[in-house]
Design a protein around this motif. Structure first.
Motif, PDB file in Angstrom:
ATOM      1  N   ALA A 175     -11.824  19.992  11.425  1.00  0.00           N
ATOM      2  CA  ALA A 175     -10.589  19.514  11.588  1.00  0.00           C
ATOM      3  C   ALA A 175     -10.449  18.073  11.876  1.00  0.00           C
ATOM      4  O   ALA A 175     -11.208  17.283  12.859  1.00  0.00           O
ATOM      5  CB  ALA A 175     -10.129  20.199  12.827  1.00  0.00           C
ATOM      6  N   TYR A 176      -9.295  17.416  11.430  1.00  0.00           N
ATOM      7  CA  TYR A 176      -9.075  16.020  11.952  1.00  0.00           C
ATOM      8  C   TYR A 176      -7.623  16.104  12.760  1.00  0.00           C
ATOM      9  O   TYR A 176      -6.783  17.016  12.498  1.00  0.00           O
ATOM     10  CB  TYR A 176      -8.728  15.251  10.497  1.00  0.00           C
ATOM     11  N   GLN A 177      -7.632  14.994  13.543  1.00  0.00           N
ATOM     12  CA  GLN A 177      -6.443  15.161  14.510  1.00  0.00           C
ATOM     13  C   GLN A 177      -5.215  15.030  13.610  1.00  0.00           C
ATOM     14  O   GLN A 177      -3.892  15.425  13.853  1.00  0.00           O
ATOM     15  CB  GLN A 177      -6.352  13.848  15.416  1.00  0.00           C
ATOM     16  N   LYS A 178      -5.074  14.003  12.472  1.00  0.00           N
ATOM     17  CA  LYS A 178      -3.943  13.879  11.712  1.00  0.00           C
ATOM     18  C   LYS A 178      -4.163  14.153  10.388  1.00  0.00           C
ATOM     19  O   LYS A 178      -5.312  14.251   9.899  1.00  0.00           O
ATOM     20  CB  LYS A 178      -3.711  12.151  11.641  1.00  0.00           C
ATOM     21  N   PRO A 179      -3.088  14.612   9.573  1.00  0.00           N
ATOM     22  CA  PRO A 179      -3.193  15.082   8.091  1.00  0.00           C
ATOM     23  C   PRO A 179      -3.603  14.079   7.216  1.00  0.00           C
ATOM     24  O   PRO A 179      -3.704  12.653   7.555  1.00  0.00           O
ATOM     25  CB  PRO A 179      -1.646  15.578   7.890  1.00  0.00           C
ATOM     26  N   LEU A 180      -4.485  14.402   6.146  1.00  0.00           N
ATOM     27  CA  LEU A 180      -4.978  13.534   5.131  1.00  0.00           C
ATOM     28  C   LEU A 180      -4.276  13.681   4.121  1.00  0.00           C
ATOM     29  O   LEU A 180      -4.506  12.776   3.012  1.00  0.00           O
ATOM     30  CB  LEU A 180      -6.451  14.017   4.978  1.00  0.00           C
ATOM     31  N   VAL A 216       0.871  -1.202  -0.124  1.00  0.00           N
ATOM     32  CA  VAL A 216       0.020   0.058  -0.123  1.00  0.00           C
ATOM     33  C   VAL A 216       0.805   1.444   0.100  1.00  0.00           C
ATOM     34  O   VAL A 216       2.072   1.091   0.387  1.00  0.00           O
ATOM     35  CB  VAL A 216      -1.040  -0.037   1.226  1.00  0.00           C
ATOM     36  N   GLY A 217       0.277   2.249  -0.455  1.00  0.00           N
ATOM     37  CA  GLY A 217       1.300   3.335  -0.677  1.00  0.00           C
ATOM     38  C   GLY A 217       1.324   4.359   0.578  1.00  0.00           C
ATOM     39  O   GLY A 217       2.167   5.423   0.321  1.00  0.00           O
ATOM     40  N   ASN A 218       0.852   3.870   1.769  1.00  0.00           N
ATOM     41  CA  ASN A 218       1.198   4.645   2.912  1.00  0.00           C
ATOM     42  C   ASN A 218       1.600   4.067   3.965  1.00  0.00           C
ATOM     43  O   ASN A 218       0.921   2.834   4.135  1.00  0.00           O
ATOM     44  CB  ASN A 218      -0.198   5.588   3.308  1.00  0.00           C
ATOM     45  N   SER A 219       2.562   3.889   4.402  1.00  0.00           N
ATOM     46  CA  SER A 219       3.346   3.102   5.702  1.00  0.00           C
ATOM     47  C   SER A 219       2.694   3.233   6.962  1.00  0.00           C
ATOM     48  O   SER A 219       2.594   2.086   7.862  1.00  0.00           O
ATOM     49  CB  SER A 219       4.792   3.363   5.753  1.00  0.00           C
ATOM     50  N   ALA A 220       1.740   4.239   7.071  1.00  0.00           N
ATOM     51  CA  ALA A 220       1.072   4.243   8.396  1.00  0.00           C
ATOM     52  C   ALA A 220      -0.473   5.099   8.020  1.00  0.00           C
ATOM     53  O   ALA A 220      -0.703   6.081   8.233  1.00  0.00           O
ATOM     54  CB  ALA A 220       1.770   5.297   9.327  1.00  0.00           C
ATOM     55  N   PRO A 221      -1.295   4.274   7.602  1.00  0.00           N
ATOM     56  CA  PRO A 221      -2.590   4.758   6.887  1.00  0.00           C
ATOM     57  C   PRO A 221      -3.384   5.156   8.189  1.00  0.00           C
ATOM     58  O   PRO A 221      -3.481   4.640   8.995  1.00  0.00           O
ATOM     59  CB  PRO A 221      -3.078   3.409   6.391  1.00  0.00           C
ATOM     60  N   VAL A 222      -4.029   6.230   7.952  1.00  0.00           N
ATOM     61  CA  VAL A 222      -5.056   6.874   8.951  1.00  0.00           C
ATOM     62  C   VAL A 222      -6.394   7.045   8.432  1.00  0.00           C
ATOM     63  O   VAL A 222      -6.442   7.051   6.872  1.00  0.00           O
ATOM     64  CB  VAL A 222      -4.773   8.065   9.435  1.00  0.00           C
ATOM     65  N   ALA A 223      -7.435   6.883   9.067  1.00  0.00           N
ATOM     66  CA  ALA A 223      -8.748   6.914   8.575  1.00  0.00           C
ATOM     67  C   ALA A 223      -8.983   8.334   7.737  1.00  0.00           C
ATOM     68  O   ALA A 223      -8.492   9.526   8.167  1.00  0.00           O
ATOM     69  CB  ALA A 223      -9.765   6.865   9.696  1.00  0.00           C
ATOM     70  N   ALA A 224      -9.720   8.226   6.594  1.00  0.00           N
ATOM     71  CA  ALA A 224     -10.154   9.272   5.727  1.00  0.00           C
ATOM     72  C   ALA A 224      -9.087   9.885   4.986  1.00  0.00           C
ATOM     73  O   ALA A 224      -9.239  10.577   3.984  1.00  0.00           O
ATOM     74  CB  ALA A 224     -10.627  10.513   6.645  1.00  0.00           C
TER      75      ALA A 224
END
Length: 405
Positions: free
Chosen positions: A399-404, A37-45
């Motif tokens: 606002a989300y806690q982590k960047p998208l 997958v293209g993100n080593s630390a996936p986050v929701a949204a």
């Protein structure tokens, strides 16, 4: 295609080879050389892609090549972007379209279709998506004429009267009653000429700036800040370091109109600007209807990063757009600006230099305003063609806690 994925074969063949899917492919096997997958630390949204590298033992035309995904309940939630292709002994690299996933753990693998029969390939891998809480969310539901804090558990928006600085303009009075709900799910910031009798807004040219302005206000408008200057000495009602900050809005046209959605350091009452930090998610000038200003200010000496970003052809600031920043406040972080989900510019910690630690690693808070005039001549005053009342219409702030991005 999702419906057809539900009839994928019940189990995959162990090892690199595939299950024989049909007589047409009986003599050809397909091997997965790499899958990630293209993100080593996936986050929701946060949308992400997946990439596979495959090759075949011979030539094999496939109706569809995809990277399939199953959630913890076994439901099909595949990456989009399946392709028809011909596999050969040469390695083929395939990258899906992007998809965002809710928090959870997912199984993914390569699959292909030949003769209307699907074949699953090994290896099967998993990725885990971390939660990404929404930390502020306001959709401005409420009765027409209600104030900007309607629906919030505690007040977040305060009037910024700009007693000593004239803020972003020297001709406009900022009034909380110029920011109201329209009863249709929007917050409307209105600029007009309904000035409080005797209100003063600036200083005479060539004079020292004293404690109080000495020029009468010419316009009234709204500047909403989460810093409670009038009631609590600039204490912020909400702050956050990093994350995803966005607002969907449409801006007014006309010379001298200067709406903005931006951040300022939550320590602004104790630390002078620009060291407290500022991120201009969006600014627009009413006489430049196709340009969006995206800037950052910070450091003991202002880095003044950013520039104008043109909107796509045929679109203007008076159309609905979602303006956002994705901000990683870590030591090696970044700020990414976007319009309608398309990243338009990036400031990295390395490029910011010393200003990064000084201004962009601590929590910021939010400001929404519709300034009139000012900007040391950058904006200019309204002219005869500027129509009042003028309105900045806001659909939501989130606002989300982590960047998208």
């Amino acid at each position: 295609m999702a419906a057809r994925f539900r009839v994928l074969l019940a189990s995959a063949v162990l090892g690199a080879a595939t299950l024989t899917a049909s007589p047409a492919s009986a003599a050809v096997t397909v091997t997965v050389d790499a899958l990630a997958v293209g993100n080593s630390a996936p986050v929701a949204a946060r949308p992400m892609t997946a990439t596979a590298k495959v090759h075949a033992s011979g030539t094999l035309a496939v109706q569809a090549l995809t990277i399939a995904v199953r959630d913890s309940a076994g439901q099909v939630v595949d990456f989009p972007g399946a392709i028809a292709t011909t596999l050969t002994t040469a390695t083929k690299t395939f990258t899906t379209d992007a998809r965002a996933y809710p928090a959870g753990t997912y199984t993914y693998f390569v699959a292909y279709e030949v003769g209307n029969v699907w074949t699953e390939l090994t290896p099967r891998k998993t990725f885990t998506v971390a939660a990404n809480p929404i930390t502020f969310d306001q959709d401005f539901s409420g009765a027409a004429g209600a104030g900007p804090n309607t629906g919030l558990a505690a007040p977040a928006w305060f009037n910024d009267p700009c007693w000593h600085q004239a803020c972003t303009g020297s001709i406009a009075e900022y009034k909380l009653d110029h920011a109201k709900l329209d009863g249709q799910g929007h917050l409307v910031l209105t600029a007009d000429q309904n000035v409080t009798p005797g209100a003063m807004c600036g200083w005479k040219p060539g004079t020292d700036h004293g404690e109080e302005p000495d020029l009468p206000c010419r316009y009234a408008t709204a500047r909403l800040t989460m810093l409670d200057w009038e009631g609590n000495d600039g204490l912020p009602a909400w702050t956050q370091a990093g994350g995803h900050l966005e607002a969907r809005m449409k801006a007014p046209l006309g010379k001298g109109l200067w709406p903005a959605f931006w951040t300022v350091g939550g320590n602004n009452a104790q630390v002078d600007w620009p060291a407290s930090g500022e991120i201009d998610v969006m600014e627009t000038l009413g006489d430049h209807p196709t340009l969006v200003e995206q800037h950052a200010h910070g450091g003991l000496e202002d880095i003044n990063f950013g520039d104008s970003t043109p909107l796509p052809e045929g679109e203007g600031i008076d159309d609905w757009h979602t303006y956002a920043v994705d901000w990683d406040a870590g030591a090696n972080g970044y700020i990414k600006w976007s319009i309608d989900g398309v990243v338009t510019r990036t400031l990295t910690a390395a490029a910011a230099g010393a200003a990064w630690a000084q201004s962009f690693r601590h929590p910021h808070t939010l400001i929404l305003n519709l300034a009139v005039g000012g900007g040391d001549g950058w904006v200019g005053d309204p002219d005869a063609d500027t129509v009042f009342p003028a309105q900045l219409v806001v659909d939501h702030v989130r606002a989300y806690q982590k960047p998208l991005a």
